[in-house]
Scaffold this motif. Structure first.
Motif, mmCIF file in Angstrom:
data_model
loop_
_atom_site.group_PDB
_atom_site.id
_atom_site.type_symbol
_atom_site.label_atom_id
_atom_site.label_comp_id
_atom_site.label_asym_id
_atom_site.label_seq_id
_atom_site.Cartn_x
_atom_site.Cartn_y
_atom_site.Cartn_z
ATOM 1 N N SER A 64 -71.162 27.409 -79.078
ATOM 2 C CA SER A 64 -70.106 26.873 -78.233
ATOM 3 C C SER A 64 -69.175 26.047 -79.089
ATOM 4 O O SER A 64 -69.576 25.474 -80.089
ATOM 5 C CB SER A 64 -70.694 26.021 -77.104
ATOM 6 O OG SER A 64 -71.408 24.936 -77.632
ATOM 7 N N VAL A 85 -67.056 22.815 -79.399
ATOM 8 C CA VAL A 85 -67.020 21.481 -78.807
ATOM 9 C C VAL A 85 -66.113 20.599 -79.635
ATOM 10 O O VAL A 85 -66.354 20.406 -80.824
ATOM 11 C CB VAL A 85 -68.441 20.867 -78.754
ATOM 12 C CG1 VAL A 85 -68.391 19.467 -78.212
ATOM 13 C CG2 VAL A 85 -69.351 21.736 -77.920
ATOM 14 N N SER A 126 -64.760 15.516 -76.419
ATOM 15 C CA SER A 126 -64.337 16.314 -75.269
ATOM 16 C C SER A 126 -65.487 16.762 -74.370
ATOM 17 O O SER A 126 -65.273 17.053 -73.208
ATOM 18 C CB SER A 126 -63.546 17.544 -75.725
ATOM 19 O OG SER A 126 -64.413 18.441 -76.391
ATOM 20 N N THR A 127 -66.688 16.858 -74.903
ATOM 21 C CA THR A 127 -67.836 17.266 -74.104
ATOM 22 C C THR A 127 -68.641 16.031 -73.757
ATOM 23 O O THR A 127 -69.209 15.395 -74.639
ATOM 24 C CB THR A 127 -68.711 18.263 -74.870
ATOM 25 O OG1 THR A 127 -67.931 19.413 -75.163
ATOM 26 C CG2 THR A 127 -69.919 18.674 -74.063
ATOM 27 N N SER A 133 -70.691 8.636 -69.261
ATOM 28 C CA SER A 133 -70.897 9.537 -70.392
ATOM 29 C C SER A 133 -70.121 9.054 -71.604
ATOM 30 O O SER A 133 -69.226 8.211 -71.492
ATOM 31 C CB SER A 133 -70.439 10.951 -70.024
ATOM 32 O OG SER A 133 -69.043 10.965 -69.805
ATOM 33 N N GLY A 178 -68.575 10.808 -75.554
ATOM 34 C CA GLY A 178 -68.372 12.010 -76.348
ATOM 35 C C GLY A 178 -69.119 11.883 -77.661
ATOM 36 O O GLY A 178 -69.479 10.778 -78.084
ATOM 37 N N TYR A 196 -73.431 20.933 -86.330
ATOM 38 C CA TYR A 196 -72.209 20.309 -85.828
ATOM 39 C C TYR A 196 -71.274 20.141 -87.022
ATOM 40 O O TYR A 196 -71.568 19.386 -87.938
ATOM 41 C CB TYR A 196 -72.552 18.970 -85.194
ATOM 42 C CG TYR A 196 -71.406 18.160 -84.637
ATOM 43 C CD1 TYR A 196 -70.331 18.744 -83.970
ATOM 44 C CD2 TYR A 196 -71.419 16.777 -84.747
ATOM 45 C CE1 TYR A 196 -69.324 17.975 -83.437
ATOM 46 C CE2 TYR A 196 -70.406 15.997 -84.210
ATOM 47 C CZ TYR A 196 -69.361 16.598 -83.563
ATOM 48 O OH TYR A 196 -68.347 15.836 -83.032
ATOM 49 N N SER A 253 -67.004 22.144 -83.879
ATOM 50 C CA SER A 253 -67.871 23.110 -83.215
ATOM 51 C C SER A 253 -69.347 22.746 -83.323
ATOM 52 O O SER A 253 -69.778 22.139 -84.296
ATOM 53 C CB SER A 253 -67.653 24.517 -83.792
ATOM 54 O OG SER A 253 -68.110 24.586 -85.118
ATOM 55 N N LYS A 308 -78.939 21.757 -73.915
ATOM 56 C CA LYS A 308 -77.594 21.279 -74.229
ATOM 57 C C LYS A 308 -77.636 20.655 -75.615
ATOM 58 O O LYS A 308 -78.113 19.533 -75.791
ATOM 59 C CB LYS A 308 -77.125 20.292 -73.181
ATOM 60 C CG LYS A 308 -76.899 20.949 -71.842
ATOM 61 C CD LYS A 308 -76.220 20.006 -70.889
ATOM 62 C CE LYS A 308 -75.947 20.745 -69.590
ATOM 63 N NZ LYS A 308 -75.161 19.945 -68.672
ATOM 64 N N GLU A 328 -75.470 19.360 -77.434
ATOM 65 C CA GLU A 328 -74.733 18.115 -77.592
ATOM 66 C C GLU A 328 -75.626 16.905 -77.328
ATOM 67 O O GLU A 328 -75.456 15.851 -77.931
ATOM 68 C CB GLU A 328 -73.517 18.093 -76.655
ATOM 69 C CG GLU A 328 -72.486 19.153 -76.956
ATOM 70 C CD GLU A 328 -72.841 20.529 -76.379
ATOM 71 O OE1 GLU A 328 -73.703 20.616 -75.467
ATOM 72 O OE2 GLU A 328 -72.255 21.520 -76.854
#
Length: 181
Positions: free
Chosen positions: A7, A9, A13-14, A23, A25, A86, A90, A104, A106
């Motif tokens: 994905s 990212v 932003s996520t 939350s 980022g 990471y 991305s 997930k 992230e």
């Protein structure tokens, strides 16, 4: 059977929900100031809704610097079971044995950032979202605490080559032994 998930990212932003209502980022890789490139041993325990536990352990190799954060999980014979990377904007998570679509990536990266990234960058990131983030230093050792409205969400304690992360809200913990493989 092999599973592969990638994905894109963008840093910031996520959202990674550390509480049910707030939350943060991911910090960009450029926030990492002290590079690491080492073997580690990772043990994790998750408490399910019914109170039962699921646990795992494995050897990893972690590389983190101002341009990359990557974790490679190895099997008993040294085969790669999963790789989480990471870079720039991305996140890539690939595994031949895990259902990477359900995990997930992230969130795993965010936990690693809390363990290894500089306190000031983390503090600024958390406080922008209304969390309290503190650190108590004792030489190279530390205790970092993330809380919301006075309630502890997450605690990370580093003593020597051992790191313990406990997420009280989500009911999981990691034990990391640095330099072990």
């Amino acid at each position: 059977m092999a599973g592969c998930h990638k994905s894109l990212v963008k840093p910031g932003s996520t959202p990674v929900f550390f509480s049910d209502s707030r939350s943060v980022g991911l910090l960009p890789t450029s926030a990492m100031k002290v590079p690491m490139d080492m073997p580690q041993h990772l043990e994790g325990t998750f408490i399910k809704e019914d109170g039962s536990e699921t646990s795992f352990d494995g050897d990893t190799w972690v590389r983190a610097n101002d341009s990359i954060l990557t974790v490679i999980l190895f099997g008993g014979f040294g085969t790669t079971l999963a790789e989480l990377t990471y870079v720039g904007d991305s996140v890539s998570f690939e595994s031949s044995v895990m259902d990477v679509k359900k995990m997930k990536a992230e969130y795993v990266l965010a936990d690693l950032q809390v363990c290894f990234y500089p306190f000031e960058a983390l503090k600024e990131n958390f406080e922008q979202s209304g969390f309290e983030f503190t650190e108590v230093l004792n030489g190279d050792d530390f205790v970092r605490t993330l809380s919301e409205n006075g309630k502890t969400i997450l605690k990370v304690e580093k003593k020597g080559s051992e790191i313990n992360l406990v997420n009280e809200l989500r009911r999981y913990k990691y034990h990391i032994t640095l330099g072990s493989n």
